[in-house]
Design an enzyme around this catalytic site. Structure first.
Site, mmCIF file in Angstrom:
data_model
loop_
_atom_site.group_PDB
_atom_site.id
_atom_site.type_symbol
_atom_site.label_atom_id
_atom_site.label_comp_id
_atom_site.label_asym_id
_atom_site.label_seq_id
_atom_site.Cartn_x
_atom_site.Cartn_y
_atom_site.Cartn_z
ATOM 1 N N GLY A 1 -44.190 23.531 97.504
ATOM 2 C CA GLY A 1 -43.283 23.380 96.380
ATOM 3 C C GLY A 1 -43.568 24.418 95.314
ATOM 4 N N TYR B 1 -36.910 7.186 94.552
ATOM 5 C CA TYR B 1 -35.450 7.147 94.356
ATOM 6 C C TYR B 1 -34.828 6.035 95.206
ATOM 7 C CZ TYR B 1 -36.612 11.268 91.758
ATOM 8 O OH TYR B 1 -37.179 12.107 90.843
ATOM 9 N N ARG C 1 -36.835 12.710 104.427
ATOM 10 C CA ARG C 1 -38.108 12.805 103.688
ATOM 11 C C ARG C 1 -38.611 11.410 103.326
ATOM 12 N NH1 ARG C 1 -40.302 16.293 98.437
ATOM 13 N NH2 ARG C 1 -41.739 17.422 99.766
ATOM 14 N N GLN D 1 -30.729 18.787 100.279
ATOM 15 C CA GLN D 1 -31.386 17.488 100.131
ATOM 16 C C GLN D 1 -30.455 16.516 99.408
ATOM 17 O OE1 GLN D 1 -34.602 16.333 97.397
ATOM 18 N NE2 GLN D 1 -35.752 15.613 99.163
#
Ligand SMILES: Cc1cc2nc3c(=O)[nH]c(=O)nc-3n(C[C@H](O)[C@H](O)[C@H](O)COP(=O)(O)O)c2cc1C
Length: 366
Positions: free
Chosen positions: A318, A185, A232, A100
């Protein structure tokens, strides 16, 4: 009569094969103390290779992209070499693993890059807008700082950094990469209406705010192939103090534009607006990985039904993958006990709370 597809059936994702439809979601664990992947990280991911697809923790594509202590990078030869032990270990267990690529943008702190040996760097973002709240640093939680707005030349360099990191990922043995366009982000900051106040081609209406995500994905596909590239997204999830006043319009446009790229998959974090999931499913002709909304991990086995009913092609987990290295085996044994993670050990520390979660078999034989 054809049998119904279940979460335990394999699936092709671009050039990758996942042996089941249960993915390990990306999770930052902050144990790469000099930005290099370690032998412990190789053990950690190999323990979880039963996942159909492992998405690694966020990896910075550049020094300035590092927002948290002890996160790993993929922008240098040492970092590339260090990741090889991880990809080899996962492949030895028959797993599939993507890197990622996470540029944290304004979520970061000068003291974090200083501790990583790069000097105190002011985090960058679309505009000089400080995120509310605090960020983990080497000296504990600190207020976010006002980021420096990227110039247009720096935006072009950032796009190149993602492409270079993707090439490094493939050279390190990864099966592909996932571009992190979610969770507040850098790319999500550009998508937002509160962190991005730009008036040039990279800000303003939905198309301009989507441009950085599109250009990063384009550059990565040109570098390593669309069939090894995932993305994502997390519409409206508000993380990192992002606000998206027009998120249905923005993501409708973004998803239909990206649909023409032929990506390996789209990984949707649906918590910000679960009502959008069916719409995105319909607009996306490729594979859809879904990280379904739902706070209580003990309810998460219900996610498997989303494969049965066609809501998604793959579901990601997760927290349960932190505490159940053999999660797929446990889910297959309907009713098997599930361990809950100790999240006080999520970030940083040593092998405890990291490598010492037992499998069902080792628990029973103990
Ligand atoms: C410790 C921890 C670290 C995380 N780090 C990342 C990350 O680096 N990149 C990312 O996209 N999401 C990250 N996430 C979000 C997870 O990928 C996932 O979306 C979230 O945990 C919800 O899924 P779950 O309910 O199955 O846990 C993190 C979550 C946790 C708990």
């Amino acid at each position: 009569m054809s049998e119904q597809t279940t979460a335990f059936d394999p699936i092709t994702l671009g050039s990758m094969t996942a042996r089941n439809r249960i993915a390990m979601a990306p999770m930052t664990r902050s144990r790469a103390y000099d930005t290099l992947a370690t032998a412990d990280m190789a053990t950690y991911y190999a323990q979880r290779a039963g996942a159909g697809l492992i998405v690694t923790e966020g990896i910075q594509p550049s020094m300035i992209g590092q927002g948290y202590p002890a996160t790993p990078g993929l922008h240098g030869a040492d970092q590339r070499r260090a990741w090889r032990q991880v990809t080899d270990a996962v492949h030895a267990e028959g797993g599939t693993i993507v890197a990622q690529l996470m540029h944290t943008g304004r979520i970061g702190h000068p003291s974090t890059t200083e501790a990583a040996g790069h000097g105190p760097l002011t985090p960058v973002g679309p505009s000089p807008v400080r995120a509310a709240g605090q960020v983990f640093t080497p000296t504990g939680l600190r207020d976010h700082v006002v980021p420096r707005a990227l110039t247009e030349d720096e935006i072009a360099a950032t796009v190149t950094d993602f492409a270079d990191a993707a090439r490094n990922a493939v050279a390190a043995g990864f099966d592909g990469v996932e571009v992190h366009g979610a969770n507040g982000y850098l790319l999500h900051q550009f998508l937002s209406t509160n962190a991005n106040l730009r008036t040039d081609a990279w800000g303003g209406g939905p198309r301009n705010r989507s441009r950085l995500t599109v250009e990063v994905v384009r550059a990565v596909t040109e570098a390593i192939g669309a069939d090894r590239t995932g993305l994502r997204l997390s519409p409206n999830n508000g993380l990192g103090d992002t606000a998206e006043e027009d998120h249905p319009t923005t993501y409708r446009g973004l998803v239909s534009e990206l649909d023409t790229f032929g990506l390996a998959y789209l990984h949707l974090v649906e918590a910000g607006d679960p009502a959008l999931t069916p719409e995105i499913r319909a607009a996306w002709s490729g594979a859809l990985l879904l990280n379904p909304a739902g706070a209580d991990p003990l309810e998460h086995p219900r996610r498997l039904a989303l494969i049965d009913d066609g809501t998604a092609d793959v579901v990601s987990f997760g927290r349960l993958f932190i505490s159940n290295p053999d999660l797929v085996t446990r889910l297959a044994a309907d009713g098997a006990p599930l361990a809950l993670p100790d999240l006080s050990k999520a970030y940083g520390g040593d092998h405890t709370g990291y490598l010492d979660y037992p499998t069902l078999v080792s628990t029973r034989s103990a």
